[in-house]
Scaffold this active site. Sequence first.
Site, short mmCIF file in Angstrom:
data_model
loop_
_atom_site.label_atom_id
_atom_site.label_comp_id
_atom_site.label_asym_id
_atom_site.label_seq_id
_atom_site.Cartn_x
_atom_site.Cartn_y
_atom_site.Cartn_z
N GLU A 1 20.40 4.91 40.60
CA GLU A 1 20.82 3.70 41.74
C GLU A 1 20.25 2.73 41.97
O GLU A 1 19.26 2.07 41.86
CB GLU A 1 20.48 4.55 43.27
N GLU B 1 20.47 12.29 43.77
CA GLU B 1 19.31 12.43 42.80
C GLU B 1 19.44 13.46 41.82
O GLU B 1 19.28 13.77 41.10
CB GLU B 1 18.52 12.35 44.33
N GLN C 1 15.29 6.14 43.26
CA GLN C 1 14.62 5.27 43.14
C GLN C 1 13.60 5.09 43.50
O GLN C 1 12.20 3.66 43.80
CB GLN C 1 15.28 4.54 44.50
N ASP D 1 9.39 9.57 47.36
CA ASP D 1 10.19 10.75 48.51
C ASP D 1 11.04 11.41 47.98
O ASP D 1 11.62 12.42 48.41
CB ASP D 1 9.92 9.93 49.61
N TYR D 2 12.65 10.32 47.04
CA TYR D 2 13.93 11.12 47.07
C TYR D 2 14.06 11.63 45.45
O TYR D 2 14.43 13.30 45.74
CB TYR D 2 14.30 9.57 46.04
N HIS E 1 9.76 6.58 51.74
CA HIS E 1 9.40 5.61 50.32
C HIS E 1 7.32 5.34 50.37
O HIS E 1 7.05 3.69 49.48
CB HIS E 1 9.82 4.44 50.38
#
Length: 804
Positions: free
Chosen positions: A496, A527, A549, A552-553, A594
């Site tokens: 991304e 993701e 990115q 936490d993603y 994040h």
Amino acid sequence: MSKIQSVPKTSLSPDLTADVVLADFRLAMLSRHASLIGRKEVFMGKAKFGIFGDGKELAQIAMARAFQIGDFRAGYYRDQTFMMALGELNVSEYFAQLYAHTDVEAEPASGGRLMNGHFATRSLNEDGSWKNLTEMYNSAADVSPTAAQMPKLLGLAYASKIYRENKGLKDLNQFSINGNEVAWGTIGNASTSEGMFFESINAAGVMQVPMVVSVWDDGYGISVPKEFHTTKGSISEVLEGFARTDSQAGIEIIRVKGWDYEALLNAYLKAGELARVSHVPVLIHVEELTQPQGHSTSGSHERYKTEERLKWEKEWDCINKFREYILSNQIATADTLEAIEAEAKAQAKKEKEAAWASFSGEIKTELAEAVRLINEAAENSTRKVVLNQIAHELSKTINPIRKDVISAVRKVLLMLRSDSPSTKAGLKSWYEKQTSLNFDRYNSHLYSQSQWNVGSVEEILPEFTEKSPLVDGREILQAFFDYTLEKNPEFFAFGEDVGKIGDVNQAFAGLQAKYGANRVADTGIRECTIIGQGIGTALRGLRPIAEIQYLDYLLYGLQMLSDDLACLQYRTKGGQKAPLIVRTRGHRLEGVWHSGSPMGMILSSLRGMVICVPRDMTQAAGMYATLLNSDEPALVIECLNGYRLKEKMPSNLGEFTVPMGKPEILKTGKDLTIVTYGSMCRIILEAATELAEIGIDVEVIDVQTLLPFDIHGVIGDSVKKTNRVIFADEDVPGGASAFMLQQVIEGQEAFKYLDSEPQTITGKAHRPAYSSDGDYFSKPSVDDVVEKVYAMMHEVDPKKFPGI
């Protein structure tokens, strides 16, 4: 040309000959009887569990006819007929997996590590080098979680697009011939309810990759009918909005009945041609399939199917309909078909018996050796009667497994603990040999065992001169990626915002314009399939960086990382590898998202991957260089607050490497060792300066990688000197700090040298609160470190360090 077992090359022609049709009938019957016999083997106790592909035979034969050398499959556990049609699975191998035979010669897909129905071809030679994938049929190693094959399928197809469009790869002809390879996927109708399926289909439509997905629709998901799974009860109707038009790219959607032989052949030939030539993704909805034995050996489908449905399934079974087709077209007589079926049934039984004899024979030989050695030990033991009884009971075990043998031997060795060494020498030696063999059978290949493993990459230190400029950390990464894109045509990156703007922190700034969109690419917000893109392309010899990115993603892609990538080499026993690098950023920032450092979760779920936690961008660049010279998958977590901190630009950027599993001592000291990583390194070093002012001399160690972890014992040696240790990080209590403590205190036996209780410094149990105050009160601060160290030294010498 595609191959269907012993069928001649002319079998690809739509004008079917009698020989071709009858060969297909024989194959269908062989696969069907393998399924029927397999179920009986489970109920007889000779296998643990069984799941079979009966009812799907005809469609899979048709798919195999369109599948060509060099193509890839990413399917699931119903695809036995397809693999048999390609000649990549015989009945003996099929039963070897059912029994969990640990010999890769007998069971090449997984070496007995997976339950039956999990198929894979061996992409690697014994030394871990690549075979020529364009000269073989390829099947990516199956995974059990529903729809988990789909993201990887996207990546396998995407690789063809890259090979076709990137002219710098034209010489890599052991992996692709001009991107002509099609990625074929299969999935059950109920599993299309999963988000991974929809995400993959959407991405395929956007990217226009040569991907053909077959949906085997037998109307159920275990006991639940499709009306509860799918809107309108039809996945092809649901996906009509994805269908391509004359003016818009999209997906070609084909519906076909699973019992209609000629229609199936035509559907698959059309789909294969469209995907291969034009790189158009295709979905084939194969309807009206049956599942004659139900979902698996765990239960009977009579419990949830109506009498009418069961009657329909018998009548519309694809083999029954195939038989009717052959008779109505006067291709063969009923007697001929009965003879073919009898021959197929006999062959399935014969190969089953051979597989069982091979599997059980090995264990019976080991059992006989163990019985002999136990009896020999008993002759000179005070517990002769008991030992002879154990040996007798072991010898009478029906259908023994290795657990029976080894467990008995371990019990005997415990009983012999007081006997002379000579009494138990033979049995102990045999047990030690079996322990080594069993490690290879059941525990090997978690990480690469090839000459390209990360531990074999030569360490090259970064070089600096008086003229080395001081730059933002992000500029070091940008220069490294620029260098690597120029030098290595197999290397590319995507994620991304990675492409046009060069990622949110500018490490790829300007590189898409310089090298093109097929080298530095943007993706949608997805993701899970970003990870799948990476796995699939890495399986085909490319060297991708898939960017997530923020840390936490990673949760969106964790299932793919854990169930597919991390265990790939293990579950194929070194038969496949996918050296994907996943790049992300995390640790210190402000807010619930994040900002977390879920390292404990990562460490628990991603064994089999290298986990890099660089403290700055120079270290990150060296780690990327190491990884790109190895053949192992990795996760690199860059420091989110480090991109604009100043670092010196190395003069040998792109050439220097950072060793994996080798901590670096950032500051020497004599009073106490602090072990940390990532952004915490700066916190600890600042605290060390304050502590020095009050007379406390700490040694600071950056672990650099959490997996592998300190393979040289650097931390243990430090604790021998200081006799005290603190493990500090930003994870929750009991997370990575507990992992590090266990590795050092237990694994390196550092407890022998401790004069104080080992301590941890962690973040709070909750996620970080927002704002600078939230960061201060949620994550370890310099003040926290100073106070913790001071408290430990107060306990040691309260006079010198009085209580605060």
